[in-house]
Scaffold this motif. Structure first.
Motif, short mmCIF file in Angstrom:
data_model
loop_
_atom_site.label_atom_id
_atom_site.label_comp_id
_atom_site.label_asym_id
_atom_site.label_seq_id
_atom_site.Cartn_x
_atom_site.Cartn_y
_atom_site.Cartn_z
N ILE A 144 -22.52 -7.11 -9.02
CA ILE A 144 -21.32 -7.67 -8.43
C ILE A 144 -21.52 -7.66 -6.95
O ILE A 144 -20.89 -8.49 -6.38
N PHE A 145 -21.82 -6.49 -6.44
CA PHE A 145 -21.94 -6.18 -5.08
C PHE A 145 -22.92 -6.65 -4.35
O PHE A 145 -22.84 -7.03 -3.05
N VAL A 146 -24.21 -6.63 -5.03
CA VAL A 146 -25.33 -7.20 -4.19
C VAL A 146 -26.05 -8.53 -4.53
O VAL A 146 -26.80 -9.10 -3.67
N SER A 147 -25.53 -9.15 -5.68
CA SER A 147 -26.24 -10.43 -6.21
C SER A 147 -25.85 -11.55 -5.24
O SER A 147 -26.36 -12.48 -5.65
N GLY A 148 -24.92 -11.59 -4.44
CA GLY A 148 -24.34 -12.67 -3.98
C GLY A 148 -25.35 -13.29 -3.04
O GLY A 148 -25.32 -14.16 -2.43
N ALA A 149 -26.30 -12.23 -2.44
CA ALA A 149 -27.46 -12.78 -1.43
C ALA A 149 -28.51 -13.26 -1.93
O ALA A 149 -29.41 -13.83 -1.32
N VAL A 150 -28.66 -13.17 -3.38
CA VAL A 150 -29.86 -13.62 -4.08
C VAL A 150 -30.30 -15.05 -3.73
O VAL A 150 -31.29 -15.42 -3.26
N ILE A 151 -29.27 -16.01 -4.22
CA ILE A 151 -29.61 -17.43 -4.03
C ILE A 151 -29.70 -17.99 -2.54
O ILE A 151 -30.63 -18.66 -2.04
N PRO A 152 -29.07 -17.36 -1.77
CA PRO A 152 -28.89 -17.95 -0.39
C PRO A 152 -30.22 -17.42 0.12
O PRO A 152 -30.96 -17.98 1.13
N PHE B 65 -32.69 -18.01 10.14
CA PHE B 65 -30.89 -18.40 10.26
C PHE B 65 -30.52 -17.94 11.62
O PHE B 65 -31.26 -17.43 12.35
N ASP B 66 -29.17 -17.54 11.57
CA ASP B 66 -28.55 -17.03 12.90
C ASP B 66 -28.20 -15.80 12.77
O ASP B 66 -28.39 -15.05 11.74
N GLN B 67 -27.57 -15.02 13.74
CA GLN B 67 -27.34 -13.48 13.80
C GLN B 67 -26.29 -13.29 12.63
O GLN B 67 -26.26 -12.31 12.24
N LYS B 68 -25.23 -14.17 12.73
CA LYS B 68 -24.29 -13.81 11.55
C LYS B 68 -24.73 -13.49 10.07
O LYS B 68 -24.46 -12.67 9.28
N ASN B 69 -25.99 -14.25 9.72
CA ASN B 69 -26.54 -14.06 8.71
C ASN B 69 -27.58 -12.95 8.59
O ASN B 69 -27.49 -12.27 7.50
N CYS C 256 -25.65 -20.87 3.62
CA CYS C 256 -26.08 -19.29 3.11
C CYS C 256 -25.02 -18.26 3.32
O CYS C 256 -24.80 -17.29 2.72
N PHE C 257 -24.55 -18.20 4.76
CA PHE C 257 -23.71 -17.14 4.76
C PHE C 257 -22.35 -17.33 4.16
O PHE C 257 -21.95 -15.99 3.45
N TYR C 258 -21.87 -18.21 3.87
CA TYR C 258 -20.38 -18.26 3.21
C TYR C 258 -20.59 -18.21 1.74
O TYR C 258 -19.96 -17.76 1.05
N GLY C 259 -21.70 -18.59 1.28
CA GLY C 259 -22.06 -18.30 -0.25
C GLY C 259 -22.33 -17.08 -0.35
O GLY C 259 -21.69 -16.64 -1.47
N ALA C 260 -23.10 -16.39 0.51
CA ALA C 260 -23.39 -15.01 0.03
C ALA C 260 -21.97 -14.11 0.20
O ALA C 260 -21.48 -13.30 -0.69
N LEU C 261 -21.31 -14.47 1.05
CA LEU C 261 -19.72 -13.80 1.21
C LEU C 261 -18.93 -14.02 0.29
O LEU C 261 -18.10 -12.95 -0.44
N THR D 226 -33.04 -16.58 -1.27
CA THR D 226 -34.30 -17.38 -1.98
C THR D 226 -34.27 -18.75 -1.54
O THR D 226 -35.52 -19.20 -1.07
N ILE D 227 -33.24 -19.40 -1.33
CA ILE D 227 -33.43 -20.86 -0.91
C ILE D 227 -33.70 -20.91 0.91
O ILE D 227 -34.45 -21.89 1.40
N GLY D 228 -33.49 -19.93 1.40
CA GLY D 228 -33.74 -19.90 2.84
C GLY D 228 -35.24 -19.46 3.14
O GLY D 228 -35.73 -20.09 3.99
N LEU D 229 -35.70 -18.97 2.12
CA LEU D 229 -37.35 -18.70 2.14
C LEU D 229 -38.09 -19.90 1.76
O LEU D 229 -38.94 -20.35 2.05
N LEU D 230 -37.65 -20.56 0.42
CA LEU D 230 -38.23 -21.59 0.01
C LEU D 230 -37.86 -22.97 0.49
O LEU D 230 -38.66 -23.94 0.04
#
Length: 514
Positions: A400-408, A118-122, A423-428, A410-414
């Motif tokens: 609540i604090f860390v699971s926002g990054a799970v789906i972005p 991804f990019d730097q913000k991600n 992925c950035f706005y989904g996690a945030l 995982t799909i980034g890898l797969l």
């Protein structure tokens, strides 16, 4: 049951033993300690050692303390929901482990992969999630150990929180990831031995009938004797969602995939996950459920495991439980230390501060980071105690604090269609909306926002579910709308070991001189 001197002695013995073992192993090793070896253990770890390390790294202090607490509070459903709810993630991680090994064979952290995918913000956002995960998990490790020491020895809880990190920080600083693997193997064996002792004593001393009749006599017997327990089910849902974050966003699990042989990576997570299930399930049943069935007067459910151990075997039971607990504390603590060290060194120091650092310089920085983080976590744990936040609260709120990054993540890898913005706005948005719903739910249900109201099962559940739904809808939805596709094959050759980078730099310098 024990004196505070016993607590200090256990801390000293554990720290000295594993530090001494690490020094001896390092002197006998034919492999020179380099930054690459410190970070990846040579990428040559086999199935047995990797499986044992995964079991040990996933056996937190919370595994022993919180699992027993669920058995004490929710009855027979508690052990299952704790064990099954935290086992799924490790088994599923076998899939992403394979993909990381194929797509980034020489990566040091999953964030290094994210930076190129991804990019730097991600990259920066995922780094925030990863560091927060490591801090939360390490805090739980120390909180659980301090609570147990205080319950069984009367040792000052603040002193315990400050001293516990020293037991695993020093040997990790010396031996790196390989030292963590060796300690994990010994710790796993000892945990299963002590677990078997407790199970045997409970069965021979009380049998099943006594405990069953005791549970039937409780006012909440219908809840305690059925898998249809509503509080147990709510906890199970929170447990499943929250623990996706603490596996998929925790560098320590990616680290074990990176350190394993290609043939061992996926199998290690499957074997480790299945074997791990028995630890919390047995502890929660034989200590937590038994304590409830015997009607022990326990005011703090988080302390049910050590108090039941003392009830079973007196001082011997207390010592055995402390030994088992510190096996768990040291394994998870060392895993988290190596994880955060690799993140800071690879994704901050080598990426932005000193990209051309030599192996020797990188190794020195790695050891400084390990020591600094270990000491800092003791101070953070003391602050958590001071504001009244305990082990159970931290455990259920972490998703609540860390699971926002799970789906972005995982799909980034797969999935090649995952996008930067999605992925950035989904996690945030997932994290922000989850925290918002959590706070609003606590306020609506209790009329106020306090540590107690935020710790209620319903408020925790609503917050955890919101995180997953929002992050998933945004990250997957944007990928479906967009027509972008990423070329994973072109990225594979962009990852290099620290040793390879140093050789290339030396060759470039020699050419300039010529």
């Amino acid at each position: 049951m024990l004196t505070s001197t016993t607590g200090y002695m256990i801390l000293l013995v554990f720290g000295v033993f594993f530090t001494g073992l690490t020094i001896i192993m390092q002197r006998r090793s034919k492999t020179k300690m380099t930054a690459e070896e410190f970070s990846t253990a040579g990428r040559s770890v086999g199935i047995g050692l990797a499986s044992a390390s995964i079991i040990a790294a996933w056996t937190w202090a919370a595994t022993l303390m919180m699992s027993s607490s669920t058995g004490f509070q929710y009855g027979i459903s508690g052990p299952y929901w704790y064990a099954a709810g935290a086992c799924i993630q490790v088994l599923l991680f076998a899939i992403v482990a394979i993909h990381l090994k194929r797509k980034a064979p020489k990566a040091h952290t999953f964030l290094e992969f994210i930076g190129k995918r991804f990019d730097q913000k991600n990259h920066k956002l995922m780094m925030f999630f990863a560091l927060m995960t490591n801090i939360i998990v390490t805090a739980m490790v120390i909180l659980g150990g301090a609570i147990a020491l205080n319950s069984l020895t009367g040792m000052n809880v603040y002193v315990a929180a400050l001293l516990i990190p020293l037991t695993f920080t020093i040997y990790t600083m010396i031996g790196g990831l390989k030292a963590s693997f060796i300690a994990d193997y010994l710790n796993t064996v000892m945990i299963f031995v002590i677990l078997t002792i407790f199970a045997t004593v409970v069965y021979l001393k009380f049998g099943t009938t006594t405990i069953y009749e005791g549970l039937r006599a409780l006012p909440e017997s219908q809840q305690m004797l059925t898998m249809a327990s509503v509080p147990g089910l709510l906890f199970g849902m929170i447990n499943i969602i929250g623990n996706f974050g603490t596996v998929f966003v925790d560098q320590s699990y990616w680290q074990r995939a990176i350190a394993s042989k290609d043939s061992a990576a996926s199998k290690a997570y499957i074997y480790g996950g299945i074997a791990w299930f028995s630890i919390p399930f047995a502890i929660a049943t034989f200590l937590g459920v038994t304590a409830a069935g015997l009607g022990l007067n326990i005011t703090d459910p988080d302390a049910s495991a050590p108090l039941m151990a003392a009830e079973l075997l007196g001082s011997v039971g207390s010592i055995l439980f402390l030994v088992m607990l510190f096996m768990a504390v040291m394994s998870t603590g060392a895993a988290e230390l190596t994880a955060i060290t690799n993140i800071i060194v690879t994704d901050i120091y080598r990426k932005s501060i000193n990209p051309t650092a030599s192996s020797e310089k990188t190794l020195k920085v790695s050891r400084i980071v390990t020591l600094s983080f270990g000491l800092a976590m003791g101070i953070l744990s003391v602050l958590l105690f001071n504001i009244g936040i305990g082990l159970g609260f931290v455990y259920m709120a972490m998703g609540i604090f860390v699971s926002g990054a799970v789906i972005p993540l995982t799909i980034g890898l797969l999935w090649k269609r995952a996008t930067n913005n999605g992925c950035f706005y989904g996690a945030l948005a997932g994290m922000v909306s989850g925290i918002t719903v959590w706070l609003l739910s606590a306020n609506i249900l209790s009329g106020e926002i306090t540590v107690e109201s935020l710790g209620q099962l319903h408020a925790m559940l609503y917050g955890n579910v919101t995180v997953f739904v929002v992050s998933g809808v945004i990250s997957i939805g944007h990928a479906l709308i967009s027509k972008q596709e990423f070329d994973f094959e072109a990225m594979k050759d962009q990852f290099k070991s620290f040793d390879e980078e140093e050789k290339e730099l030396q060759l470039a310098t020699e050419r300039e001189v010529i």
